[in-house]
Motif scaffolding. Sequence first.
Motif, PDB file in Angstrom:
ATOM      1  N   VAL A  63       0.864  -1.179   0.000  1.00 17.29           N
ATOM      2  CA  VAL A  63       0.000   0.000   0.000  1.00 17.29           C
ATOM      3  C   VAL A  63       0.903   1.232   0.000  1.00 17.29           C
ATOM      4  CG1 VAL A  63      -1.930  -1.093   1.209  1.00 17.29           C
ATOM      5  CG2 VAL A  63      -0.186   0.103   2.518  1.00 17.29           C
ATOM      6  N   GLU A  64       0.330   2.331  -0.389  1.00 20.26           N
ATOM      7  CA  GLU A  64       1.068   3.586  -0.276  1.00 20.26           C
ATOM      8  C   GLU A  64       0.276   4.545   0.588  1.00 20.26           C
ATOM      9  OE1 GLU A  64       0.348   6.508  -3.909  1.00 20.26           O
ATOM     10  OE2 GLU A  64       1.319   4.657  -4.541  1.00 20.26           O
ATOM     11  N   ASP A  65       0.995   5.432   1.233  1.00 19.87           N
ATOM     12  CA  ASP A  65       0.394   6.432   2.108  1.00 19.87           C
ATOM     13  C   ASP A  65       1.158   7.731   1.877  1.00 19.87           C
ATOM     14  OD1 ASP A  65      -1.227   7.513   4.030  1.00 19.87           O
ATOM     15  OD2 ASP A  65      -0.393   6.391   5.712  1.00 19.87           O
ATOM     16  N   SER A  66       0.685   8.789   2.468  1.00 16.31           N
ATOM     17  CA  SER A  66       1.376  10.081   2.399  1.00 16.31           C
ATOM     18  C   SER A  66       2.169  10.287   3.677  1.00 16.31           C
ATOM     19  CB  SER A  66       0.365  11.222   2.263  1.00 16.31           C
ATOM     20  OG  SER A  66      -0.384  11.076   1.088  1.00 16.31           O
ATOM     21  N   GLN A  67       3.281  11.009   3.576  1.00 15.89           N
ATOM     22  CA  GLN A  67       4.067  11.288   4.785  1.00 15.89           C
ATOM     23  C   GLN A  67       3.215  12.005   5.816  1.00 15.89           C
ATOM     24  OE1 GLN A  67       7.721  13.379   4.079  1.00 15.89           O
ATOM     25  NE2 GLN A  67       8.891  11.490   4.001  1.00 15.89           N
ATOM     26  N   LYS A  68       2.392  12.947   5.359  1.00 17.67           N
ATOM     27  CA  LYS A  68       1.453  13.628   6.256  1.00 17.67           C
ATOM     28  C   LYS A  68       0.072  13.070   5.970  1.00 17.67           C
ATOM     29  CE  LYS A  68       3.643  18.095   6.985  1.00 17.67           C
ATOM     30  NZ  LYS A  68       3.481  19.548   6.794  1.00 17.67           N
ATOM     31  N   ARG A  69      -0.581  12.608   6.985  1.00 12.10           N
ATOM     32  CA  ARG A  69      -1.906  12.007   6.854  1.00 12.10           C
ATOM     33  C   ARG A  69      -2.858  12.939   6.101  1.00 12.10           C
ATOM     34  NH1 ARG A  69      -3.916   7.624   8.553  1.00 12.10           N
ATOM     35  NH2 ARG A  69      -6.054   7.317   9.187  1.00 12.10           N
ATOM     36  N   ASP A  70      -3.566  12.386   5.144  1.00 11.65           N
ATOM     37  CA  ASP A  70      -4.568  13.101   4.353  1.00 11.65           C
ATOM     38  C   ASP A  70      -4.001  14.265   3.543  1.00 11.65           C
ATOM     39  OD1 ASP A  70      -6.593  11.381   5.304  1.00 11.65           O
ATOM     40  OD2 ASP A  70      -6.839  12.629   7.085  1.00 11.65           O
ATOM     41  N   ASP A  71      -2.694  14.230   3.248  1.00  9.27           N
ATOM     42  CA  ASP A  71      -2.087  15.271   2.416  1.00  9.27           C
ATOM     43  C   ASP A  71      -1.292  14.589   1.308  1.00  9.27           C
ATOM     44  OD1 ASP A  71      -0.778  17.354   1.198  1.00  9.27           O
ATOM     45  OD2 ASP A  71       0.093  18.170   3.044  1.00  9.27           O
ATOM     46  N   ASP A  72      -1.946  14.395   0.149  1.00  5.36           N
ATOM     47  CA  ASP A  72      -1.295  13.656  -0.931  1.00  5.36           C
ATOM     48  C   ASP A  72      -0.269  14.481  -1.695  1.00  5.36           C
ATOM     49  OD1 ASP A  72      -2.907  15.271  -2.451  1.00  5.36           O
ATOM     50  OD2 ASP A  72      -3.983  13.649  -3.452  1.00  5.36           O
ATOM     51  N   SER A  73       0.018  15.704  -1.225  1.00  7.09           N
ATOM     52  CA  SER A  73       1.080  16.487  -1.852  1.00  7.09           C
ATOM     53  C   SER A  73       2.436  16.205  -1.194  1.00  7.09           C
ATOM     54  CB  SER A  73       0.764  17.987  -1.774  1.00  7.09           C
ATOM     55  OG  SER A  73       0.806  18.428  -0.428  1.00  7.09           O
ATOM     56  N   THR A  74       2.444  15.438  -0.100  1.00  5.67           N
ATOM     57  CA  THR A  74       3.695  15.082   0.575  1.00  5.67           C
ATOM     58  C   THR A  74       4.241  13.781  -0.018  1.00  5.67           C
ATOM     59  OG1 THR A  74       2.555  13.858   2.324  1.00  5.67           O
ATOM     60  CG2 THR A  74       2.943  16.197   2.712  1.00  5.67           C
ATOM     61  N   PRO A  75       5.537  13.506   0.198  1.00  2.67           N
ATOM     62  CA  PRO A  75       6.130  12.290  -0.375  1.00  2.67           C
ATOM     63  C   PRO A  75       5.381  11.017   0.030  1.00  2.67           C
ATOM     64  CG  PRO A  75       7.838  13.727   0.464  1.00  2.67           C
ATOM     65  CD  PRO A  75       6.523  14.307   0.903  1.00  2.67           C
ATOM     66  N   VAL A  76       5.428  10.058  -0.879  1.00  2.00           N
ATOM     67  CA  VAL A  76       4.760   8.774  -0.673  1.00  2.00           C
ATOM     68  C   VAL A  76       5.585   7.892   0.255  1.00  2.00           C
ATOM     69  CG1 VAL A  76       4.098   6.634  -1.850  1.00  2.00           C
ATOM     70  CG2 VAL A  76       3.578   8.840  -2.884  1.00  2.00           C
ATOM     71  N   VAL A  77       4.909   7.198   1.143  1.00  2.00           N
ATOM     72  CA  VAL A  77       5.510   6.172   1.983  1.00  2.00           C
ATOM     73  C   VAL A  77       4.977   4.843   1.475  1.00  2.00           C
ATOM     74  CG1 VAL A  77       5.697   5.242   4.322  1.00  2.00           C
ATOM     75  CG2 VAL A  77       5.560   7.722   3.970  1.00  2.00           C
ATOM     76  N   LEU A  78       5.880   3.940   1.084  1.00  2.00           N
ATOM     77  CA  LEU A  78       5.467   2.603   0.653  1.00  2.00           C
ATOM     78  C   LEU A  78       5.542   1.663   1.841  1.00  2.00           C
ATOM     79  CD1 LEU A  78       7.295   2.293  -2.771  1.00  2.00           C
ATOM     80  CD2 LEU A  78       4.865   2.668  -2.363  1.00  2.00           C
ATOM     81  N   ILE A  79       4.477   0.869   2.020  1.00  2.00           N
ATOM     82  CA  ILE A  79       4.407  -0.066   3.141  1.00  2.00           C
ATOM     83  C   ILE A  79       3.997  -1.427   2.604  1.00  2.00           C
ATOM     84  CG2 ILE A  79       3.346  -0.580   5.376  1.00  2.00           C
ATOM     85  CD1 ILE A  79       2.566   2.475   5.420  1.00  2.00           C
ATOM     86  N   ALA A  80       4.768  -2.440   2.961  1.00  2.04           N
ATOM     87  CA  ALA A  80       4.447  -3.808   2.587  1.00  2.04           C
ATOM     88  C   ALA A  80       4.185  -4.592   3.871  1.00  2.04           C
ATOM     89  CB  ALA A  80       5.602  -4.444   1.824  1.00  2.04           C
ATOM     90  N   ALA A  81       3.345  -5.616   3.771  1.00  2.00           N
ATOM     91  CA  ALA A  81       3.048  -6.438   4.941  1.00  2.00           C
ATOM     92  C   ALA A  81       2.881  -7.885   4.526  1.00  2.00           C
ATOM     93  CB  ALA A  81       1.769  -5.939   5.627  1.00  2.00           C
ATOM     94  N   VAL A  82       3.207  -8.780   5.460  1.00  2.00           N
ATOM     95  CA  VAL A  82       3.047 -10.217   5.229  1.00  2.00           C
ATOM     96  C   VAL A  82       2.872 -10.899   6.587  1.00  2.00           C
ATOM     97  CG1 VAL A  82       5.515 -10.825   5.329  1.00  2.00           C
ATOM     98  CG2 VAL A  82       3.962 -12.179   3.905  1.00  2.00           C
ATOM     99  N   ASP A  83       2.100 -11.976   6.601  1.00  2.00           N
ATOM    100  CA  ASP A  83       1.975 -12.777   7.819  1.00  2.00           C
ATOM    101  C   ASP A  83       3.242 -13.605   7.992  1.00  2.00           C
ATOM    102  OD1 ASP A  83      -0.588 -11.879   8.401  1.00  2.00           O
ATOM    103  OD2 ASP A  83      -1.568 -13.536   7.371  1.00  2.00           O
ATOM    104  N   VAL A  84       3.749 -13.644   9.218  1.00  2.00           N
ATOM    105  CA  VAL A  84       4.936 -14.424   9.543  1.00  2.00           C
ATOM    106  C   VAL A  84       4.673 -15.290  10.761  1.00  2.00           C
ATOM    107  CG1 VAL A  84       6.545 -12.743   8.553  1.00  2.00           C
ATOM    108  CG2 VAL A  84       5.944 -12.579  10.967  1.00  2.00           C
ATOM    109  N   ARG A  85       5.558 -16.248  10.951  1.00  2.00           N
ATOM    110  CA  ARG A  85       5.515 -17.083  12.153  1.00  2.00           C
ATOM    111  C   ARG A  85       6.954 -17.267  12.631  1.00  2.00           C
ATOM    112  NH1 ARG A  85       4.259 -23.001   9.409  1.00  2.00           N
ATOM    113  NH2 ARG A  85       6.292 -23.211   8.418  1.00  2.00           N
ATOM    114  N   GLU A  86       7.096 -17.668  13.896  1.00  2.00           N
ATOM    115  CA  GLU A  86       8.433 -17.945  14.394  1.00  2.00           C
ATOM    116  C   GLU A  86       8.990 -19.141  13.637  1.00  2.00           C
ATOM    117  OE1 GLU A  86       9.151 -18.241  18.576  1.00  2.00           O
ATOM    118  OE2 GLU A  86       7.699 -16.659  19.018  1.00  2.00           O
ATOM    119  N   GLN A  87      10.293 -19.098  13.362  1.00  2.00           N
ATOM    120  CA  GLN A  87      10.934 -20.237  12.714  1.00  2.00           C
ATOM    121  C   GLN A  87      10.955 -21.414  13.661  1.00  2.00           C
ATOM    122  OE1 GLN A  87      14.783 -18.561  11.645  1.00  2.00           O
ATOM    123  NE2 GLN A  87      14.227 -18.795   9.490  1.00  2.00           N
TER     124      GLN A  87
END
Length: 92
Positions: A63-87
């Motif tokens: 997903v992407e977000d803005s550095q400042k919440r609700d302000d799409d004129s600020t740089p983009v923050v890319l966020i990735a997520a995945v489910d993990v478990r202990e090895q």
Amino acid sequence: MGTLTAQMASDGGPWRLYIVLYGESEWPTVRWASGPVPTGAQRREALASLGYEVAPRAEWSWVEDSQKRDDDSTPVVLIAAVDVREQEGASA
């Protein structure tokens, strides 16, 4: 223990991969120097260094977000997520 969430984020600077541990003040984290998105192999190695692995059938979502919440004129923050478990045999 069940699954947890690993997230990886960057706002154009260094990439950070961390395990989300609610209720904890510090989360296990790996950092990369700024540059291209870490490869799947690099992410697996980073997770393993923290004692985790991607859960079966889990896939990274982005997903992407803005550095400042609700302000799409600020740089983009890319966020990735995945489910993990202990090895197996690891104590994170």
